[in-house]
Design a protein around this motif. Structure first.
Motif, short mmCIF file in Angstrom:
data_model
loop_
_atom_site.label_atom_id
_atom_site.label_comp_id
_atom_site.label_asym_id
_atom_site.label_seq_id
_atom_site.Cartn_x
_atom_site.Cartn_y
_atom_site.Cartn_z
N LYS A 195 4.35 10.08 19.43
CA LYS A 195 2.98 9.60 19.49
C LYS A 195 2.19 10.01 18.25
O LYS A 195 1.39 9.25 17.74
CB LYS A 195 2.29 10.22 20.72
N LYS A 196 2.45 11.23 17.76
CA LYS A 196 1.68 11.76 16.65
C LYS A 196 2.16 11.26 15.29
O LYS A 196 1.43 11.36 14.32
CB LYS A 196 1.72 13.30 16.67
N GLN A 197 3.39 10.76 15.20
CA GLN A 197 3.88 10.32 13.90
C GLN A 197 3.34 8.95 13.56
O GLN A 197 3.15 8.10 14.41
CB GLN A 197 5.41 10.38 13.85
N HIS A 198 3.07 8.75 12.26
CA HIS A 198 2.54 7.48 11.78
C HIS A 198 3.59 6.82 10.89
O HIS A 198 4.06 7.41 9.93
CB HIS A 198 1.26 7.71 10.98
N VAL A 199 3.94 5.60 11.24
CA VAL A 199 4.92 4.86 10.45
C VAL A 199 4.17 4.08 9.38
O VAL A 199 3.27 3.29 9.69
CB VAL A 199 5.73 3.89 11.34
N VAL A 200 4.52 4.33 8.13
CA VAL A 200 3.86 3.63 7.02
C VAL A 200 4.50 2.25 6.87
O VAL A 200 5.70 2.14 6.69
CB VAL A 200 4.00 4.43 5.71
N GLU A 201 3.67 1.25 6.97
CA GLU A 201 4.15 -0.12 6.82
C GLU A 201 3.82 -0.61 5.42
O GLU A 201 2.88 -0.13 4.79
CB GLU A 201 3.49 -1.05 7.84
N VAL A 202 4.57 -1.58 4.95
CA VAL A 202 4.27 -2.21 3.66
C VAL A 202 3.71 -3.60 3.97
O VAL A 202 4.41 -4.46 4.49
CB VAL A 202 5.53 -2.32 2.77
N LYS A 203 2.44 -3.78 3.66
CA LYS A 203 1.78 -5.07 3.85
C LYS A 203 1.87 -5.85 2.54
O LYS A 203 1.70 -5.27 1.47
CB LYS A 203 0.30 -4.88 4.21
N GLU A 204 2.13 -7.14 2.63
CA GLU A 204 2.27 -7.95 1.42
C GLU A 204 1.09 -8.89 1.28
O GLU A 204 0.67 -9.53 2.24
CB GLU A 204 3.58 -8.74 1.45
N ILE A 205 0.58 -8.95 0.08
CA ILE A 205 -0.48 -9.91 -0.26
C ILE A 205 0.09 -10.81 -1.33
O ILE A 205 0.51 -10.35 -2.39
CB ILE A 205 -1.75 -9.18 -0.76
N ARG A 206 0.09 -12.12 -1.06
CA ARG A 206 0.65 -13.10 -2.00
C ARG A 206 -0.47 -13.89 -2.66
O ARG A 206 -1.42 -14.28 -2.01
CB ARG A 206 1.57 -14.07 -1.26
N MET A 207 -0.29 -14.12 -3.94
CA MET A 207 -1.27 -14.90 -4.71
C MET A 207 -0.53 -15.81 -5.67
O MET A 207 0.64 -15.59 -5.97
CB MET A 207 -2.16 -13.95 -5.52
N SER A 208 -1.27 -16.79 -6.18
CA SER A 208 -0.71 -17.64 -7.23
C SER A 208 -1.46 -17.30 -8.53
O SER A 208 -2.56 -16.74 -8.48
CB SER A 208 -0.87 -19.12 -6.88
N PRO A 209 -0.91 -17.64 -9.68
CA PRO A 209 -1.56 -17.26 -10.94
C PRO A 209 -2.90 -17.94 -11.20
O PRO A 209 -3.71 -17.43 -11.96
CB PRO A 209 -0.54 -17.64 -12.01
N ASN A 210 -3.16 -19.06 -10.55
CA ASN A 210 -4.45 -19.74 -10.77
C ASN A 210 -5.41 -19.46 -9.61
O ASN A 210 -6.08 -20.36 -9.12
CB ASN A 210 -4.24 -21.25 -10.99
N ILE A 211 -5.50 -18.19 -9.20
CA ILE A 211 -6.39 -17.80 -8.11
C ILE A 211 -7.82 -17.69 -8.63
O ILE A 211 -8.05 -17.24 -9.76
CB ILE A 211 -5.90 -16.48 -7.47
N ASP A 212 -8.77 -18.11 -7.81
CA ASP A 212 -10.17 -18.04 -8.18
C ASP A 212 -10.69 -16.62 -7.96
O ASP A 212 -10.13 -15.85 -7.18
CB ASP A 212 -10.96 -19.04 -7.32
N SER A 213 -11.78 -16.24 -8.61
CA SER A 213 -12.29 -14.87 -8.53
C SER A 213 -12.74 -14.51 -7.11
O SER A 213 -12.55 -13.37 -6.66
CB SER A 213 -13.43 -14.67 -9.52
N ASN A 214 -13.36 -15.46 -6.37
CA ASN A 214 -13.77 -15.17 -4.99
C ASN A 214 -12.56 -14.95 -4.09
O ASN A 214 -12.59 -14.07 -3.22
CB ASN A 214 -14.65 -16.30 -4.45
N ASP A 215 -11.52 -15.74 -4.28
CA ASP A 215 -10.29 -15.56 -3.49
C ASP A 215 -9.65 -14.22 -3.82
O ASP A 215 -9.15 -13.52 -2.94
CB ASP A 215 -9.31 -16.69 -3.77
N LEU A 216 -9.71 -13.85 -5.09
CA LEU A 216 -9.15 -12.56 -5.52
C LEU A 216 -9.92 -11.41 -4.86
O LEU A 216 -9.31 -10.45 -4.39
CB LEU A 216 -9.21 -12.45 -7.04
N ASN A 217 -11.24 -11.53 -4.80
CA ASN A 217 -12.06 -10.50 -4.15
C ASN A 217 -11.73 -10.38 -2.66
O ASN A 217 -11.71 -9.28 -2.10
CB ASN A 217 -13.55 -10.77 -4.34
N THR A 218 -11.48 -11.51 -2.01
CA THR A 218 -11.09 -11.49 -0.60
C THR A 218 -9.77 -10.77 -0.42
O THR A 218 -9.61 -9.95 0.50
CB THR A 218 -10.97 -12.94 -0.06
N LYS A 219 -8.81 -11.03 -1.29
CA LYS A 219 -7.51 -10.35 -1.24
C LYS A 219 -7.67 -8.84 -1.50
O LYS A 219 -7.01 -8.02 -0.88
CB LYS A 219 -6.54 -10.95 -2.25
N ILE A 220 -8.56 -8.49 -2.43
CA ILE A 220 -8.81 -7.08 -2.74
C ILE A 220 -9.39 -6.36 -1.52
O ILE A 220 -9.00 -5.25 -1.20
CB ILE A 220 -9.72 -6.95 -3.98
#
Length: 186
Positions: free
Chosen positions: A94-119
């Motif tokens: 119960k006390k141990q925390h499993v570290v997960e790896v979350k993935e965020i995918r983007m394309s090279p022509n991402i807009d600045s607002n979309d980038l801020n949302t991903k951040i």
């Protein structure tokens, strides 16, 4: 037909012996170090004497440390002992925390607002203690401009520098460039 049943019996017996502790007559050592039911050390004695003392108290003799020389046995109520061990394991899980790896995918022509949302999404994942893998995926003709798009990942890491560290630097992996961020330890 006997050939089919034999492996099943072997697997069953293997699982049974691994999961159980040695108790009472299963203990075949010549000498054991005995701990009484109240926790006091009764000294080194033969396994038969230890079993006799356990029988006199109406409790079980359990080998709790088989690798010690001589092995350590304790006089306890076996059912209660197993219950306590299971409860302790459950508490530890119960006390141990499993570290997960979350993935965020983007394309090279991402807009600045979309980038801020991903951040912001990455910031949320990092605050929960997870790692974040940021992947910049390339398709078709975008592959010709991979190195020019690397700055997007650098900006991403720079904007999250207050809460994260770069665990794995940006690296080209096939049709993508990926970067791994981990939570900054205070």
């Amino acid at each position: 037909m006997v050939d089919i049943l034999y492996p099943l019996f072997f697997i069953y017996s293997e699982v049974f012996t691994i999961s159980e502790l040695m108790i009472n007559e299963q203990i075949r050592d010549k000498e054991v170090r005995l701990i009484g039911s109240d926790g006091e050390q009764l000294g080194i004695m033969s396994a038969r004497e230890a079993q006799k003392i356990a029988d006199d108290e109406g409790l079980d003799l359990v080998k709790i440390s088989p690798k010690a020389v001589p092995p350590v046995c304790k006089i306890v109520d076996y059912g209660k002992y197993r219950y306590e061990m299971a409860r302790k394991e459950k508490e530890a899980k119960k006390k141990q925390h499993v570290v997960e790896v979350k993935e965020i995918r983007m394309s090279p022509n991402i807009d600045s607002n979309d980038l801020n949302t991903k951040i912001n999404a990455a910031r949320k994942f990092l605050s929960k203690g997870d790692k974040v893998k940021v992947t910049l995926r390339f398709r078709g003709r975008e592959m010709a401009h991979m190195q020019e798009s690397k700055h997007i990942l650098d900006d991403f890491a720079e904007k999250l520098a207050d809460v994260s560290i770069v665990e794995k630097a940006p690296k080209v992996e096939g049709r993508a460039i990926s970067l791994v961020l981990a939570e900054k330890k205070s």
